[in-house]
Design a protein around this motif. Structure first.
Motif, PDB file in Angstrom:
ATOM      1  N   PRO A  73       7.385  78.627  -4.132  1.00 60.30           N
ATOM      2  CA  PRO A  73       7.784  80.041  -3.958  1.00 60.30           C
ATOM      3  C   PRO A  73       8.993  80.173  -3.027  1.00 60.30           C
ATOM      4  O   PRO A  73       8.943  80.870  -2.010  1.00 60.30           O
ATOM      5  N   VAL A  74      10.067  79.523  -3.384  1.00 58.43           N
ATOM      6  CA  VAL A  74      11.262  79.558  -2.559  1.00 58.43           C
ATOM      7  C   VAL A  74      12.474  79.559  -3.477  1.00 58.43           C
ATOM      8  O   VAL A  74      12.501  78.871  -4.506  1.00 58.43           O
ATOM      9  N   SER A  75      13.454  80.362  -3.131  1.00 60.27           N
ATOM     10  CA  SER A  75      14.681  80.431  -3.917  1.00 60.27           C
ATOM     11  C   SER A  75      15.548  79.201  -3.655  1.00 60.27           C
ATOM     12  O   SER A  75      15.599  78.700  -2.525  1.00 60.27           O
ATOM     13  N   PRO A  76      16.242  78.688  -4.667  1.00 59.08           N
ATOM     14  CA  PRO A  76      17.152  77.565  -4.438  1.00 59.08           C
ATOM     15  C   PRO A  76      18.221  77.876  -3.396  1.00 59.08           C
ATOM     16  O   PRO A  76      18.695  76.978  -2.694  1.00 59.08           O
ATOM     17  N   LEU A  77      18.578  79.152  -3.278  1.00 56.30           N
ATOM     18  CA  LEU A  77      19.596  79.516  -2.298  1.00 56.30           C
ATOM     19  C   LEU A  77      19.101  79.281  -0.876  1.00 56.30           C
ATOM     20  O   LEU A  77      19.880  78.906   0.012  1.00 56.30           O
ATOM     21  N   TRP A  78      17.801  79.489  -0.638  1.00 62.25           N
ATOM     22  CA  TRP A  78      17.264  79.210   0.698  1.00 62.25           C
ATOM     23  C   TRP A  78      17.353  77.717   1.019  1.00 62.25           C
ATOM     24  O   TRP A  78      17.609  77.326   2.155  1.00 62.25           O
ATOM     25  N   ILE A  79      17.120  76.889   0.028  1.00 60.47           N
ATOM     26  CA  ILE A  79      17.252  75.444   0.234  1.00 60.47           C
ATOM     27  C   ILE A  79      18.681  75.098   0.645  1.00 60.47           C
ATOM     28  O   ILE A  79      18.915  74.302   1.559  1.00 60.47           O
ATOM     29  N   LEU A  80      19.640  75.713  -0.030  1.00 62.82           N
ATOM     30  CA  LEU A  80      21.043  75.438   0.285  1.00 62.82           C
ATOM     31  C   LEU A  80      21.419  75.959   1.665  1.00 62.82           C
ATOM     32  O   LEU A  80      22.178  75.306   2.400  1.00 62.82           O
ATOM     33  N   LEU A  81      20.904  77.127   2.033  1.00 60.39           N
ATOM     34  CA  LEU A  81      21.228  77.676   3.348  1.00 60.39           C
ATOM     35  C   LEU A  81      20.631  76.832   4.467  1.00 60.39           C
ATOM     36  O   LEU A  81      21.257  76.638   5.514  1.00 60.39           O
ATOM     37  N   VAL A  82      19.429  76.317   4.261  1.00 63.75           N
ATOM     38  CA  VAL A  82      18.850  75.405   5.246  1.00 63.75           C
ATOM     39  C   VAL A  82      19.698  74.144   5.353  1.00 63.75           C
ATOM     40  O   VAL A  82      19.916  73.612   6.454  1.00 63.75           O
ATOM     41  N   ALA A  83      20.212  73.667   4.218  1.00 66.33           N
ATOM     42  CA  ALA A  83      21.084  72.490   4.240  1.00 66.33           C
ATOM     43  C   ALA A  83      22.375  72.773   4.997  1.00 66.33           C
ATOM     44  O   ALA A  83      22.898  71.893   5.699  1.00 66.33           O
ATOM     45  N   VAL A  84      22.908  73.986   4.877  1.00 70.01           N
ATOM     46  CA  VAL A  84      24.111  74.345   5.637  1.00 70.01           C
ATOM     47  C   VAL A  84      23.821  74.309   7.137  1.00 70.01           C
ATOM     48  O   VAL A  84      24.615  73.782   7.932  1.00 70.01           O
ATOM     49  N   GLY A  85      22.677  74.872   7.551  1.00 66.71           N
ATOM     50  CA  GLY A  85      22.309  74.816   8.967  1.00 66.71           C
ATOM     51  C   GLY A  85      22.152  73.396   9.462  1.00 66.71           C
ATOM     52  O   GLY A  85      22.622  73.045  10.560  1.00 66.71           O
ATOM     53  N   ALA A  86      21.490  72.542   8.661  1.00 62.73           N
ATOM     54  CA  ALA A  86      21.368  71.137   9.054  1.00 62.73           C
ATOM     55  C   ALA A  86      22.733  70.465   9.102  1.00 62.73           C
ATOM     56  O   ALA A  86      22.990  69.606   9.969  1.00 62.73           O
ATOM     57  N   GLY A  87      23.628  70.849   8.195  1.00 62.06           N
ATOM     58  CA  GLY A  87      24.965  70.274   8.206  1.00 62.06           C
ATOM     59  C   GLY A  87      25.754  70.625   9.448  1.00 62.06           C
ATOM     60  O   GLY A  87      26.564  69.822   9.933  1.00 62.06           O
ATOM     61  N   LEU A  88      25.544  71.811   9.989  1.00 59.87           N
ATOM     62  CA  LEU A  88      26.224  72.177  11.243  1.00 59.87           C
ATOM     63  C   LEU A  88      25.742  71.307  12.402  1.00 59.87           C
ATOM     64  O   LEU A  88      26.523  70.937  13.282  1.00 59.87           O
ATOM     65  N   VAL A  89      24.453  70.981  12.401  1.00 57.43           N
ATOM     66  CA  VAL A  89      23.936  70.059  13.416  1.00 57.43           C
ATOM     67  C   VAL A  89      24.551  68.673  13.229  1.00 57.43           C
ATOM     68  O   VAL A  89      24.942  68.006  14.199  1.00 57.43           O
ATOM     69  N   VAL A  90      24.673  68.240  11.976  1.00 55.33           N
ATOM     70  CA  VAL A  90      25.302  66.947  11.700  1.00 55.33           C
ATOM     71  C   VAL A  90      26.755  66.945  12.166  1.00 55.33           C
ATOM     72  O   VAL A  90      27.252  65.939  12.684  1.00 55.33           O
ATOM     73  N   THR A  91      27.444  68.068  12.013  1.00 58.43           N
ATOM     74  CA  THR A  91      28.827  68.157  12.488  1.00 58.43           C
ATOM     75  C   THR A  91      28.911  67.909  13.981  1.00 58.43           C
ATOM     76  O   THR A  91      29.791  67.178  14.463  1.00 58.43           O
ATOM     77  N   ARG A  92      28.011  68.488  14.750  1.00 62.17           N
ATOM     78  CA  ARG A  92      28.039  68.282  16.190  1.00 62.17           C
ATOM     79  C   ARG A  92      27.764  66.820  16.536  1.00 62.17           C
ATOM     80  O   ARG A  92      28.404  66.250  17.436  1.00 62.17           O
ATOM     81  N   VAL A  93      26.843  66.186  15.809  1.00 57.69           N
ATOM     82  CA  VAL A  93      26.560  64.763  16.052  1.00 57.69           C
ATOM     83  C   VAL A  93      27.782  63.913  15.709  1.00 57.69           C
ATOM     84  O   VAL A  93      28.151  62.984  16.453  1.00 57.69           O
ATOM     85  N   VAL A  94      28.440  64.225  14.597  1.00 56.30           N
ATOM     86  CA  VAL A  94      29.621  63.463  14.187  1.00 56.30           C
ATOM     87  C   VAL A  94      30.752  63.628  15.190  1.00 56.30           C
ATOM     88  O   VAL A  94      31.438  62.660  15.545  1.00 56.30           O
ATOM     89  N   GLU A  95      30.962  64.850  15.667  1.00 54.85           N
ATOM     90  CA  GLU A  95      32.029  65.067  16.632  1.00 54.85           C
ATOM     91  C   GLU A  95      31.735  64.377  17.966  1.00 54.85           C
ATOM     92  O   GLU A  95      32.646  63.945  18.671  1.00 54.85           O
ATOM     93  N   THR A  96      30.451  64.262  18.315  1.00 53.78           N
ATOM     94  CA  THR A  96      30.093  63.641  19.592  1.00 53.78           C
ATOM     95  C   THR A  96      30.129  62.120  19.511  1.00 53.78           C
ATOM     96  O   THR A  96      30.640  61.457  20.430  1.00 53.78           O
ATOM     97  N   LEU A  97      29.609  61.563  18.427  1.00 54.96           N
ATOM     98  CA  LEU A  97      29.458  60.111  18.327  1.00 54.96           C
ATOM     99  C   LEU A  97      30.483  59.448  17.408  1.00 54.96           C
ATOM    100  O   LEU A  97      30.546  58.215  17.385  1.00 54.96           O
ATOM    101  N   GLY A  98      31.248  60.226  16.661  1.00 53.36           N
ATOM    102  CA  GLY A  98      32.159  59.632  15.691  1.00 53.36           C
ATOM    103  C   GLY A  98      33.608  59.612  16.094  1.00 53.36           C
ATOM    104  O   GLY A  98      34.457  59.147  15.323  1.00 53.36           O
TER     105      GLY A  98
END
Length: 388
Positions: A314-339
């Motif tokens: 019972p979840v829209s595919p768009l919610w899955i994508l939006l959660v992935a965008v939020g996780a991607g922003l966290v990944v960006t901070r990790v990449v900028e810090t450690l990469g």
């Protein structure tokens, strides 16, 4: 006549060469390579997650259990991977193109409306119009220095409004056009995957990475040269053309108009590329990114969305994508810090000596018992210079 010498803030104002010089002074050293270890580790996690989701999907009675179902899934995945690759490259250049989904929908409509004149003419018109739209987007960014996300969002809004008022995607018909065979779907998928990997490898090389770093600074209203302007324009136009081919693929392989409307859902084709690029390890700030990240993130997101549809979550595919965008922003901070490039300690300053005088030797601290009350400490210069 008395001469006034500027001091304090006045001196700083006279010596200031302007904002371009200040940006140049503050610019990081781009000659040192970025650290790719964080990307390798993250891409390994994405590969494990994709393998697990794929195994779960296969055991859940999904369409992957039949040859026709697998071909249909691959055919639907190819345009999403094209859009994700295009978005990834624009992220690296510091000017994300959010109009990829709108360009794809426009290309699909133009291709369908002109198929009566032949496939070649329809393809030329669809891709040609998208190319012109990409040139307009590049002009807004490099000439007016409009932020890439804002310029592309504005163009996307205009295109989607035009589609809403004049065209219904579900009414488009591919009857006059012979559909592409899906028996070779694996070959098409391997080709698009190779394109994504090639883009990641080229972007990781020292020359393109240095140029993307310059584009990243220029996007922040920093200094830019002619090569940076042309690089930014080429990336935006190229990503628009890739999006146009994605739309043509959806139109060409669709069985009916309903498949076109599903494959070109405005929200999905706009958010999916951004989510895949960010989740794959591409920095939202530009320049940095991995090699396999966009490909693995696209496969993972498509698998999770198909799994949700198969299991009737019972979840829209768009919610899955939006959660992935939020996780991607966290990944960006990790990449900028450690990469980023490894920081090196500054070289020790050379000893300051007076003219005609040898430098003092390195001082070796000794205990009090090694000094006599009448000794002269050679490291205290005034002891040698004071007349006795």
């Amino acid at each position: 006549m008395t001469t006034l010498e500027p001091t304090g803030k006045a001196t700083e104002m006279l010596l200031d060469d302007g904002p371009a010089a200040r940006h140049a002074d503050d610019a990081p050293d781009d000659t040192r390579p970025d650290r790719l270890g964080v990307h390798v580790a993250w891409e390994a996690l994405l590969a494990v997650a994709f393998a697990g989701a794929l195994f779960w999907l296969y055991r859940s009675g999904s369409p992957l259990s039949t040859t026709e179902g697998r071909d249909a899934v691959i055919v639907a995945l190819i345009p999403l991977l094209l859009l994700a690759t295009a978005a990834c490259v624009t992220f690296r250049a510091g000017n994300v193109n959010l109009a990829g989904g709108a360009f794809a929908a426009m290309a699909a409509v133009l291709f369908a409306e002109n198929t009566r004149n032949g496939v070649a003419i329809a393809l030329l018109i669809a891709v040609g119009v998208v190319l012109i739209a990409g040139v307009v987007l590049a002009a807004l960014v490099v000439v007016l220095r409009t932020p890439g996300w804002l310029a592309s969002a504005g163009i996307a809004a205009v295109i989607l409004l035009w589609l809403h008022e004049h065209v219904t995607l579900a009414q488009l018909s591919t009857a006059p056009l012979g559909r592409l065979t899906t028996s070779s779907a694996w070959i098409w998928l391997i080709g698009v995957a190779a394109l994504s990997i090639f883009a990641g490898v080229v972007s990781a090389l020292n020359g393109p990475r240095h140029r993307f770093a310059a584009c990243r600074r220029a996007a922040a209203d920093g200094p830019r040269d002619r090569a940076t302007v042309w690089t930014t324009a080429a990336v935006l136009v190229g990503s628009s053309v890739l999006a146009g081919f994605a739309g043509v693929w959806v139109m060409w392989t669709a069985a009916d108009g309903a498949a076109v409307a599903t494959g070109l859902d405005p929200a999905t084709v706009t958010v999916f590329p951004v989510a895949a690029a960010l989740l794959g390890g591409t920095s939202a700030l530009g320049r940095r990114g991995g090699i396999l990240g966009t490909l693995l993130a696209s496969l993972l997101l498509a698998t999770v969305m198909l799994l949700a549809a198969t299991l009737a979550w019972p979840v829209s595919p768009l919610w899955i994508l939006l959660v992935a965008v939020g996780a991607g922003l966290v990944v960006t901070r990790v990449v900028e810090t450690l990469g980023g490039p490894r920081t090196t300690a500054p070289a020790p300053a050379a000893p300051v000596t007076e003219p005609g005088q040898a430098p003092l030797p390195m001082r070796q601290p000794l205990g009090d018992r090694d000094y006599d009350a009448t000794d002269i400490d050679p490291y205290r210069r005034h002891d040698l210079d004071t007349p006795r």
